[in-house]
Design an enzyme around this catalytic site. Structure first.
Site, short mmCIF file in Angstrom:
data_model
loop_
_atom_site.label_atom_id
_atom_site.label_comp_id
_atom_site.label_asym_id
_atom_site.label_seq_id
_atom_site.Cartn_x
_atom_site.Cartn_y
_atom_site.Cartn_z
N CYS A 33 0.81 -1.22 0.00
CA CYS A 33 0.00 0.00 0.00
C CYS A 33 0.85 1.27 0.00
O CYS A 33 0.32 2.35 -0.23
CB CYS A 33 -0.96 0.01 1.18
SG CYS A 33 -0.15 0.18 2.77
N CYS A 103 -3.05 -1.27 8.65
CA CYS A 103 -2.52 -0.04 9.25
C CYS A 103 -2.27 -0.23 10.74
O CYS A 103 -1.29 0.29 11.28
CB CYS A 103 -3.48 1.13 9.02
SG CYS A 103 -3.66 1.59 7.28
#
Length: 145
Positions: A33, A103
């Site tokens: 990402c 995350c």
């Protein structure tokens, strides 16, 4: 999609910046990402984290998890900080969408990377701490969500 806490930590992130002469600093990223998180820790002689700061290049969820992670470890002992998992970060933020769970893993790994740096500088052993990975995308494939 995002909880109020996630939006609050994204719009008003806590503890952004660098610590001059930190006790430990750790940088981790996710090649899939493109997020990169750097965590700075100031740890006193009693192994208590007095200050935590971060710099993150990434999406809103990456910023929010970084911000929350610094709040969760500040004031904690090194041993207590080791117990801050990606799930604890997500719970503190009232959850993340499944596509953004990585995350929170980045935040956990950044804490561990900074603690690893501290342990190497100070020649202390931290139970359960393993050498950090620079790219968590390989590790997240092993994780069960």
């Amino acid at each position: 999609m995002y909880s109020e806490k996630v939006m609050d930590h994204f719009n008003n992130p806590r503890n952004v910046g660098e610590i001059e002469n930190p006790s430990g600093v750790g940088t981790v990223g996710n090649a899939k990402c493109g997020d990169i998180m750097r965590m700075y820790l100031n740890i006193d002689e009693n192994q208590v984290i007095q200050e935590a700061k971060f710099k993150t290049f990434g999406c809103g969820a990456a910023v929010a998890t970084s911000s929350m992670a610094t709040e969760l470890v500040t004031g904690k002992t090194v041993k207590e900080a080791m117990e801050v998992t990606n799930k604890a970060v997500m719970e503190a933020l009232d959850g993340l969408p499944p596509v953004k769970v990585h995350c929170s893993l980045l935040a956990e790994e950044a804490i561990h990377a900074a603690l690893w740096d501290y342990s190497q500088k100070e020649h202390v052993e931290i139970e359960g701490l393993e050498p950090p990975v620079s790219d968590i995308s390989e590790k997240e494939e092993e994780e069960e969500y």
